[in-house]
Design a protein around this motif. Sequence first.
Motif, PDB file in Angstrom:
ATOM      1  N   LEU A 190      -2.367  -2.345  -8.992  1.00  0.00           N
ATOM      2  CA  LEU A 190      -3.565  -3.031  -8.502  1.00  0.00           C
ATOM      3  C   LEU A 190      -3.684  -4.421  -9.098  1.00  0.00           C
ATOM      4  O   LEU A 190      -3.257  -4.669 -10.224  1.00  0.00           O
ATOM      5  N   ALA A 235      -8.001   3.909  -0.429  1.00  0.00           N
ATOM      6  CA  ALA A 235      -6.823   3.905  -1.300  1.00  0.00           C
ATOM      7  C   ALA A 235      -6.604   5.285  -1.902  1.00  0.00           C
ATOM      8  O   ALA A 235      -5.455   5.748  -2.029  1.00  0.00           O
ATOM      9  N   GLN A 257      -1.456  -3.973  -4.851  1.00  0.00           N
ATOM     10  CA  GLN A 257      -2.461  -3.703  -3.825  1.00  0.00           C
ATOM     11  C   GLN A 257      -3.730  -4.459  -4.195  1.00  0.00           C
ATOM     12  O   GLN A 257      -4.282  -4.271  -5.280  1.00  0.00           O
ATOM     13  N   LEU A 283       0.241   3.407  -8.098  1.00  0.00           N
ATOM     14  CA  LEU A 283      -0.693   2.469  -7.476  1.00  0.00           C
ATOM     15  C   LEU A 283      -0.870   1.265  -8.398  1.00  0.00           C
ATOM     16  O   LEU A 283      -1.587   1.326  -9.399  1.00  0.00           O
ATOM     17  N   VAL A 342      -8.369   9.347  -8.184  1.00  0.00           N
ATOM     18  CA  VAL A 342      -7.045   8.783  -8.497  1.00  0.00           C
ATOM     19  C   VAL A 342      -6.910   8.729 -10.017  1.00  0.00           C
ATOM     20  O   VAL A 342      -7.657   8.010 -10.684  1.00  0.00           O
ATOM     21  N   PHE A 390      -3.379   7.669  -1.441  1.00  0.00           N
ATOM     22  CA  PHE A 390      -2.690   8.144  -2.636  1.00  0.00           C
ATOM     23  C   PHE A 390      -2.551   9.662  -2.602  1.00  0.00           C
ATOM     24  O   PHE A 390      -1.468  10.208  -2.865  1.00  0.00           O
ATOM     25  N   THR A 404       3.205  -0.188  -5.833  1.00  0.00           N
ATOM     26  CA  THR A 404       2.686  -1.389  -5.195  1.00  0.00           C
ATOM     27  C   THR A 404       2.557  -2.478  -6.256  1.00  0.00           C
ATOM     28  O   THR A 404       2.111  -2.226  -7.370  1.00  0.00           O
ATOM     29  N   HIS A 425      -8.493  -3.351   0.062  1.00  0.00           N
ATOM     30  CA  HIS A 425      -8.365  -1.891   0.131  1.00  0.00           C
ATOM     31  C   HIS A 425      -9.543  -1.268  -0.606  1.00  0.00           C
ATOM     32  O   HIS A 425      -9.658  -1.404  -1.820  1.00  0.00           O
ATOM     33  N   SER A 473       0.830  -1.195   0.000  1.00  0.00           N
ATOM     34  CA  SER A 473       0.000   0.000   0.000  1.00  0.00           C
ATOM     35  C   SER A 473       0.868   1.250   0.000  1.00  0.00           C
ATOM     36  O   SER A 473       2.099   1.184   0.105  1.00  0.00           O
ATOM     37  N   ALA A 474       0.221   2.394  -0.086  1.00  0.00           N
ATOM     38  CA  ALA A 474       0.934   3.670  -0.018  1.00  0.00           C
ATOM     39  C   ALA A 474       1.703   3.802   1.300  1.00  0.00           C
ATOM     40  O   ALA A 474       2.784   4.393   1.339  1.00  0.00           O
ATOM     41  N   ARG A 534      -1.975   4.770 -12.115  1.00  0.00           N
ATOM     42  CA  ARG A 534      -2.288   3.431 -11.631  1.00  0.00           C
ATOM     43  C   ARG A 534      -1.970   2.412 -12.730  1.00  0.00           C
ATOM     44  O   ARG A 534      -2.027   2.713 -13.917  1.00  0.00           O
TER      45      ARG A 534
END
Length: 288
Positions: free
Chosen positions: A102, A83, A73, A100, A132, A87, A70, A78, A52-53, A137
């Motif tokens: 995912l 999230a 994540q 981020l 976000v 972020f 990450t 989350h 995670s962050a 991401r």
Amino acid sequence: MTTPLKDTVGRYGIWSVGLRSEDPDRRGELAEAAAELEELGYGAVWLGGNSSAANAAPLIEATSTLTVGTSIQSIWQHEPDAAATAFADLESAHPGRFLLGLGVSHAKRVEQYARPYSALVGHLDGLDAAGVPAERRLLAALGPKSLRLARDRAAGSIPYLVTPEHTAHAREILGEAPLLAPELGVVPERDPVRARALAREFLEIYLPLPNYTNNFLRHGFTEDDLLDGGSDRLVDALFAWGDDQAIRTKIDAFFEAGADHVALQVLTGEPRDALPRKAWRDVATLLD
């Protein structure tokens, strides 16, 4: 003008479970290791496990240019709003330094696992609503549908445990612009028996997971390749091992197949949460 993501992360990164440790007694050790990786010329660190962050923040604080992402994540653990808040806080303190990454994890590891693709789409919808940006991401995409989603709803893909052939396939789906940053296991061992044994020891936890094995089968491997810890053919396709030239050649194969960046996970036989700093130094000498 915003720096393109491909330039931000550079050509090489380090993928590590150990660097995501939440043990406060290791904070100084992690900061020192991150600073050295930056000094060695690695452009990014990718935090293994359900990261995670919060895991990324100490490494970002200890460095000045290193990108930390990450990898991955879990969307199941989350919520999008939480999230997004994490972020935003990290982005405010250190603009442009966090990515981020995912993913949907695996049915055997997540009790509520169901309709993973639809769940991922819904999670991205939530991140959109919470602010976000898609360009910050990445998706741990393996199959065609997820790769198209990475193209359309994210900045690209960070596939794990893949071959150069998968990378070529992923690039074809993603197109030219999105970031393609596969992970590659590196075993700094010249003896074939020892190298493959270390690779199989690492591979053991992944072979029971259909997300990976189905991907292998899509790309030319057979059920026989999945037996007994993985065939030599599978191991040799998934890992870089051998002398310096053999390892360099394997890394280059990913770039030739269309990768923009390769996240190197150096496997020395130490515990998974170890920091193989000498091996990271050695591998850095092989890179451009």
